[in-house]
Scaffold this active site. Structure first.
Site, PDB file in Angstrom:
ATOM      1  N   SER A 120       4.670   2.629   7.816  1.00 29.26           N
ATOM      2  CA  SER A 120       4.330   1.448   7.023  1.00 29.26           C
ATOM      3  C   SER A 120       5.509   0.977   6.195  1.00 29.26           C
ATOM      4  O   SER A 120       6.164   1.756   5.505  1.00 29.26           O
ATOM      5  CB  SER A 120       3.157   1.759   6.093  1.00 29.26           C
ATOM      6  OG  SER A 120       1.989   2.007   6.826  1.00 29.26           O
ATOM      7  N   HIS A 152       0.821  -1.219   0.000  1.00 31.56           N
ATOM      8  CA  HIS A 152       0.000   0.000   0.000  1.00 31.56           C
ATOM      9  C   HIS A 152       0.855   1.269   0.000  1.00 31.56           C
ATOM     10  O   HIS A 152       0.339   2.353  -0.259  1.00 31.56           O
ATOM     11  CB  HIS A 152      -0.989  -0.002   1.175  1.00 31.56           C
ATOM     12  CG  HIS A 152      -0.385   0.286   2.516  1.00 31.56           C
ATOM     13  ND1 HIS A 152      -0.082  -0.693   3.435  1.00 31.56           N
ATOM     14  CD2 HIS A 152      -0.041   1.460   3.105  1.00 31.56           C
ATOM     15  CE1 HIS A 152       0.405  -0.140   4.535  1.00 31.56           C
ATOM     16  NE2 HIS A 152       0.447   1.160   4.357  1.00 31.56           N
ATOM     17  N   ASP A 175       0.169  -7.655   1.526  1.00 31.92           N
ATOM     18  CA  ASP A 175       0.566  -6.252   1.602  1.00 31.92           C
ATOM     19  C   ASP A 175       2.090  -6.092   1.567  1.00 31.92           C
ATOM     20  O   ASP A 175       2.669  -5.341   2.356  1.00 31.92           O
ATOM     21  CB  ASP A 175       0.001  -5.602   2.868  1.00 31.92           C
ATOM     22  CG  ASP A 175      -0.013  -4.073   2.764  1.00 31.92           C
ATOM     23  OD1 ASP A 175       0.310  -3.543   1.680  1.00 31.92           O
ATOM     24  OD2 ASP A 175      -0.324  -3.416   3.776  1.00 31.92           O
TER      25      ASP A 175
END
Length: 318
Positions: A260, A141, A182
């Site tokens: 992230s 992402h 992810d």
């Protein structure tokens, strides 16, 4: 022990003995005089001891705290070394939208991203160096716009450091993606640079309560360290393609936007997970302290296929 040593250094108050023929007639009882001198000296010594002994009770807390202070200093030094040794393996990723399609360059790997002043930063994230060939592991992402770009206007800029600590920018190119977990792998040209890959650990023997540390770039602040513990194991979190990622690590180490893709490491500096998601307080965007990482064992099974084939093992024959 130091107090005892200092007491031993107290000078004796006994007066030096002198002999003088002129003073002899005044000493009718030399033995009694000497005795009085000894008694006086003893009294003075006791008074000195009593005077010095007054501060001793106040020293007891300080003496008791010394081992604790040493232990705290050692713990802080360990965390400082942990960050210093691991942070060169962590990278800062900027997701960019270019104002125009960059012209081709005769250079091998272009640094046009860094040169384009009109590029718009659409997001930031983290990642870590997987090997010395320039492969970077991050979240899907973080680079999903680049992965699905059809216009040629999406790009990403990677800030990383070589083994000597020298920072430099490079354009990141997608090698492979796995939205189900992810995960994504970028590649940067590292010709002329020597990288420091992160040390890969294992997540199969993690225990709730053990210390862990997150290194990343929350809100664009580079090389940020947060600390916490493993709060839970075997959690399920949603993936970008809607499927569930099973076996996620829950931690209270602060993870916010920009973290992230960064590593979650253990007390030895071994990466045990990829920081991926956080529950935020409704309407604030602020982390609630319930954060999640993809276990490194899942990453180890996935990344080699992404590097070699560009797709996860499950999709190779589709």
């Amino acid at each position: 022990m130091e107090m005892l040593a200092s007491l031993h250094t107290i000078p004796s108050p006994l007066p030096p003995t002198t002999t003088s023929s002129s003073s002899e007639p005044s000493y009718k009882t030399p033995f009694i005089t000497r005795r009085r001198a000894i008694i006086s000296a003893s009294t003075a010594a006791i008074a000195s001891l009593l005077h010095i002994s007054n501060p001793i009770p106040s020293l007891y807390p300080a003496i008791a705290l010394q081992p604790q202070q040493v232990e705290l200093d050692q713990e802080e030094d360990r965390i400082v070394r942990l960050f210093q040794e691991t942070s060169p393996s962590v990278v800062f990723i900027e997701d960019l939208e270019l104002a125009k399609i960059p012209k081709s360059s005769s250079k091998g790997d272009r640094d046009v991203v860094a040169e384009d002043e009109d590029a718009k930063v659409e997001g930031t994230g983290s990642g870590f160096i997987w090997d010395k060939f320039g492969h970077i592991v991050t979240n899907y992402h973080v680079v999903d716009k680049l992965a699905t770009d059809q216009s040629g206007l999406q790009s990403c800029k990677v800030l990383l450091a070589d083994a000597s600590g020298t920072s430099f920018y490079k354009e990141g190119k997608i090698v492979g993606i796995d939205p189900a977990y992810d995960l994504a792998v970028l590649k940067v040209d590292v010709e002329g640079y020597e990288l420091k890959p992160i040390v890969v650990g294992t997540s199969r023997d993690l225990r709730v309560g053990q210390s862990c540390f997150a290194i990343g770039n929350p809100f664009g602040y580079e090389n940020t360290l947060t600390t916490g513990v493993v709060s839970g194991l075997g959690r399920e979190i949603p993936s970008p393609n809607g499927r569930a990622i099973r076996g996620a690590i829950q931690t209270d180490a602060a993870i916010n936007a920009g973290n992230s893709g960064g590593p979650l490491i253990d007390s030895y500096g071994h990466v045990i997970g990829v920081n991926t998601a956080t529950f935020t307080r409704k309407g604030t965007g602020i982390s609630s302290g319930v954060n999640f990482a993809i276990p490194i064992d899942t990453v180890v099974r996935t990344v080699p296929y992404l590097i070699v084939y560009g797709t996860p093992y499950s999709n190779r024959f589709q």
